[in-house]
Design an enzyme around this catalytic site. Structure first.
Site, PDB file in Angstrom:
ATOM      1  N   GLY A   1       1.818   4.522   3.647  1.00 50.38           N
ATOM      2  CA  GLY A   1       2.748   3.663   2.918  1.00 50.38           C
ATOM      3  C   GLY A   1       3.793   4.459   2.152  1.00 50.38           C
ATOM      4  O   GLY A   1       4.977   4.120   2.161  1.00 50.38           O
TER       5      GLY A   1
ATOM      6  N   SER B   1      -5.044  -0.217  13.742  1.00 51.32           N
ATOM      7  CA  SER B   1      -5.849   0.945  14.102  1.00 51.32           C
ATOM      8  C   SER B   1      -6.313   0.816  15.544  1.00 51.32           C
ATOM      9  O   SER B   1      -6.477  -0.294  16.067  1.00 51.32           O
ATOM     10  CB  SER B   1      -7.068   1.044  13.180  1.00 51.32           C
ATOM     11  OG  SER B   1      -8.022   1.972  13.686  1.00 51.32           O
TER      12      SER B   1
ATOM     13  N   GLY C   1       0.808  -1.211   0.000  1.00 49.52           N
ATOM     14  CA  GLY C   1       0.000   0.000   0.000  1.00 49.52           C
ATOM     15  C   GLY C   1       0.839   1.257   0.000  1.00 49.52           C
ATOM     16  O   GLY C   1       0.573   2.216   0.738  1.00 49.52           O
ATOM     17  N   ALA C   2       1.857   1.284  -0.878  1.00 58.05           N
ATOM     18  CA  ALA C   2       2.852   2.368  -0.829  1.00 58.05           C
ATOM     19  C   ALA C   2       2.583   3.492  -1.814  1.00 58.05           C
ATOM     20  O   ALA C   2       3.430   4.371  -1.985  1.00 58.05           O
ATOM     21  CB  ALA C   2       4.240   1.789  -1.086  1.00 58.05           C
ATOM     22  N   SER C   3       1.432   3.507  -2.467  1.00 62.30           N
ATOM     23  CA  SER C   3       1.188   4.524  -3.486  1.00 62.30           C
ATOM     24  C   SER C   3       0.845   5.887  -2.895  1.00 62.30           C
ATOM     25  O   SER C   3       1.013   6.918  -3.551  1.00 62.30           O
ATOM     26  CB  SER C   3       0.056   4.082  -4.417  1.00 62.30           C
ATOM     27  OG  SER C   3      -1.156   3.923  -3.694  1.00 62.30           O
TER      28      SER C   3
ATOM     29  N   GLY D   1      -0.383   8.117   1.170  1.00 60.91           N
ATOM     30  CA  GLY D   1      -0.623   8.075   2.600  1.00 60.91           C
ATOM     31  C   GLY D   1       0.548   7.558   3.410  1.00 60.91           C
ATOM     32  O   GLY D   1       1.710   7.890   3.160  1.00 60.91           O
TER      33      GLY D   1
ATOM     34  N   TYR E   1     -14.441  -2.785   9.630  1.00 64.18           N
ATOM     35  CA  TYR E   1     -13.062  -2.306   9.713  1.00 64.18           C
ATOM     36  C   TYR E   1     -12.459  -2.672  11.074  1.00 64.18           C
ATOM     37  O   TYR E   1     -11.324  -3.145  11.153  1.00 64.18           O
ATOM     38  CB  TYR E   1     -13.032  -0.790   9.503  1.00 64.18           C
ATOM     39  CG  TYR E   1     -11.648  -0.189   9.539  1.00 64.18           C
ATOM     40  CD1 TYR E   1     -10.757  -0.375   8.486  1.00 64.18           C
ATOM     41  CD2 TYR E   1     -11.236   0.583  10.624  1.00 64.18           C
ATOM     42  CE1 TYR E   1      -9.488   0.183   8.514  1.00 64.18           C
ATOM     43  CE2 TYR E   1      -9.969   1.141  10.657  1.00 64.18           C
ATOM     44  CZ  TYR E   1      -9.099   0.942   9.605  1.00 64.18           C
ATOM     45  OH  TYR E   1      -7.843   1.494   9.647  1.00 64.18           O
TER      46      TYR E   1
END
Length: 284
Positions: free
Chosen positions: A14, A181, A8-10, A12, A194
């Site tokens: 990440g 979270s 998830g590095a695209s 935020g 979530y």
């Protein structure tokens, strides 16, 4: 070369983690689920600092073998407490040397002038960051939405961790950090699914921390509070102000602050394992 795998590095958190670890000389293996254009933008910028490989979609066994080499036909054994019984460090000095946080001042890099934290050259770090959220009543969650959340937040995380463990076992220093979270700790109304998935991440972290502790591979999770990223972009200015009033620190945290904590945990004593570390400004 020390290697960090970041999902998830695209954007935020990440992306911020990738940028921060790049400054410390980590080779990066980055992926995301859909925004491949943003992922390539991140990678192109960081290639001026370190070696970066991108993966569009899941990081499979084949991808790991191509980038890390094969871990061998026989996986390295997971040690038990009995295997380690009676073993002690050669001296107290050796023990202290292993636990010290070694910091040296490296040269200015292409991003910023920053103190560099040293780690072994074949260290391997897995940062399970990818995840999605939904905001609705439990009775309104469809089966498709449930499966999508479980896949993105739990199943994909477990599959990648399972695949990476043999590589962590052969590295001189291996670590796992899971992005979780505070809702996985206390639960949140209108975010029951979530909360369910992040609770699963926390339980997995604690269990795997015990499982890999005899091998001195720490497994920890960061239970993030509210981060100022796209995931919270749906809030109105009024909602945002009300939320920040509830946080004792007075504001949301930034993605860069989370990345700084990742940086510290990547060099923390390996004795710190199986922990869910809250990072919420005193909110929960």
């Amino acid at each position: 070369m020390k290697t960090a795998i970041i999902t998830g590095a695209s954007r935020g958190v990440g992306r911020a983690v990738a940028e921060t670890l790049a400054r410390d000389g980590w080779r990066l293996i980055l992926n995301c689920r859909s925004r491949f254009d943003l992922l390539e933008q991140v990678a192109e910028r960081l290639r001026g600092v370190t070696e970066v490989h991108t993966v569009h979609g899941p990081i499979t066994d084949e991808v790991l073998a191509a980038l890390l080499g094969t871990p061998g036909t026989k996986p390295l054994p997971i040690l038990t407490e009995e295997d380690l019984d009676g073993t002690q460090p050669e001296s107290c000095a050796a023990c202290e040397e292993q636990s010290d946080l070694v910091i040296s001042h490296g040269p200015q890099d292409a991003l910023t002038r920053r103190t560099r934290i040293e780690t072994p050259e074949d260290a391997l770090l897995l940062v399970n960051n990818a995840g999605i959220s939904t905001f609705n009543l439990a009775q309104d969650v469809s089966d498709d939405e449930l499966e999508e959340m479980l896949d993105a937040n739990v199943k994909d995380m477990f599959r990648l961790t399972r695949a990476v463990i043999p590589y962590l076992l052969r590295a001189s220093e291996g670590r796992i950090l899971n992005m979780s979270s505070v809702w996985g700790v206390v639960g949140a109304s209108m975010e029951s699914v979530y909360s369910l998935t992040k609770g699963a991440v926390n339980a997995f972290t604690e269990a795997l921390g015990k499982e890999l502790a005899p091998n001195h591979i720490p497994v920890n999770a960061i239970a993030i509070g509210c981060v100022d990223t796209d995931m919270n972009g749906w809030m109105s200015a009024e909602d945002r102000a009300q939320l920040e009033d509830e946080i004792p620190y007075g504001r949301m945290c930034t993605a860069a602050e989370v990345a700084d904590l990742v940086r510290l945990l990547a060099a923390a004593p390996a004795y710190l394992t199986g922990q869910i570390i809250r990072f919420d400004g005193g909110w929960i």
